[in-house]
Each structure stands twice: as structure tokens, then as C-alpha cells.
Design an enzyme around this catalytic site. Structure first.
Site, PDB file in Angstrom:
ATOM      1  N   CYS A  63       0.874  -1.174   0.000  1.00 48.61           N
ATOM      2  CA  CYS A  63       0.000   0.000   0.000  1.00 48.61           C
ATOM      3  C   CYS A  63       0.915   1.229   0.000  1.00 48.61           C
ATOM      4  CB  CYS A  63      -0.957  -0.011   1.189  1.00 48.61           C
ATOM      5  SG  CYS A  63      -0.156   0.044   2.801  1.00 48.61           S
ATOM      6  N   PHE A  64       0.479   2.331   0.544  1.00 50.43           N
ATOM      7  CA  PHE A  64       1.315   3.528   0.455  1.00 50.43           C
ATOM      8  C   PHE A  64       2.541   3.447   1.368  1.00 50.43           C
ATOM      9  CE2 PHE A  64       2.394   7.991   1.564  1.00 50.43           C
ATOM     10  CZ  PHE A  64       2.822   8.380   0.301  1.00 50.43           C
TER      11      PHE A  64
END
Length: 362
Positions: free
Chosen positions: A94-95
Site C-alpha cells: 500500500c502507500f
């Protein structure tokens, strides 16, 4: 399962990646081997983000589970499961390698699939690639392929193993007429692909990497300023090609290609596109061309469109290219090359350069 920390191996092996960020995040930048299979789509992510700011993390997590549940959750998990089945060596991120990665990993595990996540997520991978790229630019072990417009520099670049095709990565030929019909990547995607390509070359060979001489922009994509500075003082391989061959190559690769791409929609559509493409490119450099030269080129274009429609001829377009080269591009190239001509290592045609580069690699 331990998170992935060896980013070098990750990119050298082209490990498939599941990017669970929202589509809007993915569009701003990702990696060559990544595929967007989001945990939350854009409006869901936005709602959760607003909730986080107003009510805190716990409430945001609860909202996320409310938004992605039941059939919707099953659908997204199935997308991950299908990807993992096709790519057993896949990883996910994810980020920042935080909550979204952990939730996605857990949901996959519940479905019977165990995939590792990337420590630090997208942010860590992006930082790694930028550091790698800037380090190689600092070392500066490159050569620059120079040559007048239409020489076919890209053909040479694509025939050399130890070379990086920045224009290919940018989906643009780098001039006012450089549009290829393909969408250009996001700036971050371009930089990431550049870094990965150089990482792979460095792992394979310690020899210098050949780049085409580039300006500040390749279409809408920007070349890093450090590369421009480096290329100004780098050793040069100069490609020399007769004017007539350059005219024919430009007419074929730029004008005839644009026409042929749209001919499947009918001759009138193809002619209209060619008109818009060439006229638009000329208009973008009108001030630099000057009024008289611009008017002369427009006359060639108008005559060329008529000749193409009536007789299928390209002579007027060749005349247009000759004017552009002789009166505009060549004087500009000669002026720019003069300041760095002393760095020339070798000069020759396509075959001579390829033979010389092969000897240098031995």
C-alpha cells in the site's frame, strides 16, 4: 510472514506486485511490474480519510470495514486470489506498508493465500528507486549518442544492450512532432522505469550506458536536471546520416506512420488527423520558425494533403521536412553540438557505430 526488505532483488527479478492503493493514487505513480487491485476505490478512500481526520483511526477503520464488506469484499479478495494464482511469486503493498497492506494480507490469508508485503510500501520503494537513480547520475558512467534530427538515433539505442531508451519509456520522440499516438506515462512512472532499467544494466555490466542526447522535455515528461548537466560533459558518439535519408526517415516515421494509424477509420479521417497533427506541431514552434518560414511550411502542408488525397504522393511532405531540417533543426543542432564537440569519442553511420560499440564492450 516476514515483509520484503530486499528491494534490489525485487526489481531485478521483476516480481509481480499487487498495489492495493486506490486508483487515483496508482495513477500518480507506480512501478513497471505493479498491478492495481485496490482495497478501496477512490470515493471509499476519500470517505475513510475524512473520517480519520474528524473522528480518528478507530472510527476510520470501522467505516472502511462497513464500506468494503459482503459481496464487495469477496470480489476484491477474489481479484487478489486470481492474481496470486497467476503469479505465485507476487508481493503486495500500500502507500506506507501499513494498515491497508496488513488488512489485504490478512484477507488473503483467510482465503488460503499467503503473500508477503513490502516493508515501507510504495513510499519506501519510490525512495529506493530515486536514490538509485541519483547515485548513478552522480557516478556518471554514461555515453551520449548525438546526431541531427532524423538520423535514427533511437534505432541505434534499441540495437545496443547497454543502453536506455528514454524516449521509448516516455512514449514520445522528443520533438514538436514527437507524439506517437500513445499516452505518456506519469512523471513518477517514467522516473521509476528509468531507475529500474539502469539498476538491471548495472547488475549485468560495469560498462558505460548509452543514452540518446535529450532536451529538458520529452513531450510532457521531464528529464532529470542532473542528467542534463551530466550529458553536457559526457563522452559523445556521433551518428552521421545523409540529409536525404533523414528526410525519408522522418516522413516515414512521423507523417506516414500517423496517416497509416488512422487509415482504418477511412481516408478522410486519416487525412484530417494528419492535418491536425502536422499543423499543430508547426504552430507550436511558429515563433521560433518566424512568419515567412511558417507560411511556407503551411503551404507545403496544404499542397501535401491535396497530393496525398489525389495521388497518394508524399513529395510535398518531403519538401516540408527538408525545409524544417535545413532551415530550423540542423542550424539549432549544429549550434548546440559545437559547445560539446570536443567530447566526441567516435563518429560514424549506424553500422559503424554498432561495430565500434561492440568492440568497446569486449
Amino acid at each position: 510472514m516476514q515483509p520484503i526488505r530486499d528491494f534490489t532483488s525485487l526489481f531485478l527479478q521483476d516480481r509481480p506486485m499487487i498495489d492495493v492503493r486506490a486508483p487515483v493514487e496508482y495513477a500518480k505513480g507506480a512501478f513497471p511490474s505493479s498491478h492495481n487491485r485496490p482495497l478501496m476505490v477512490d470515493h471509499e478512500r476519500e470517505a475513510v480519510g475524512t473520517c480519520y481526520k474528524e473522528q480518528g483511526q478507530a472510527a476510520a477503520i470501522d467505516l472502511g470495514h462497513q464500506l468494503v464488506q459482503g459481496d464487495l469484499k469477496a470480489e476484491r479478495v477474489q481479484a487478489w486470489v486470481a492474481f496470486a494464482a497467476e503469479h505465485p511469486e507476487a508481493v503486495l503493498y500500500c502507500f506506507r506498508g501499513g494498515l491497508r497492506s496488513r488488512i489485504s494480507q490478512q484477507w488473503l490469508s483467510d482465503a488460503g493465500v499467503d503473500l508477503p508485503m513490502i516493508e515501507g510500501g510504495y513510499k519506501a520503494l519510490r525512495s529506493f528507486l530515486l536514490e538509485q537513480l541519483h547515485e548513478r547520475l552522480r557516478v556518471g558512467h554514461i555515453r551520449v549518442l548525438s546526431g541531427a534530427t532524423g538520423s535514427g538515433k533511437t534505432e541505434v539505442i534499441r540495437s545496443v544492450d547497454q543502453a536506455i531508451d528514454l524516449e521509448g519509456m516516455a512514449n514520445h520522440r522528443g520533438s514538436a512532432f514527437g507524439y506517437t499516438g500513445s499516452t505518456q506515462p506519469a512523471q513518477i512512472d517514467f522516473e521509476n522505469a528509468w531507475s529500474v532499467a539502469w539498476l538491471k544494466l548495472a547488475a549485468r555490466s560495469s560498462g558505460p550506458v548509452l543514452f540518446e542526447d535529450e532536451g529538458r522535455l520529452i513531450g510532457r515528461v521531464a528529464v532529470l536536471p542532473e542528467f542534463l548537466v551530466l550529458s553536457q560533459g559526457a563522452p559523445i558518439v556521433k551518428l552521421t546520416v545523409p540529409l536525404e535519408q533523414r528526410i525519408q526517415r522522418i516522413c516515414r516515421d512521423y507523417f506516414q506512420d500517423a496517416y497509416q494509424r488512422h487509415l482504418c477509420h477511412g481516408e478522410q479521417v486519416a487525412l484530417a488527423y494528419l492535418d491536425e497533427f502536422v499543423r499543430g506541431a508547426l504552430t507550436r514552434i511558429q515563433k521560433r520558425l518566424g512568419g515567412v518560414r511558417f507560411a511556407r511550411l503551411i503551404q507545403c502542408l496544404d499542397a501535401g494533403l491535396v497530393d496525398l488525397a489525389q495521388r497518394g504522393g508524399w513529395t510535398q511532405f518531403e519538401n516540408l521536412v527538408e525545409i524544417l531540417l535545413s532551415d530550423y533543426y540542423d542550424p539549432m543542432y549544429d549550434y548546440q553540438f559545437a559547445s560539446k564537440a570536443e567530447h566526441t569519442l567516435f563518429e560514424g553511420n549506424h553500422q559503424e557505430i554498432l561495430q565500434w560499440l561492440a568492440q568497446q564492450a569486449q
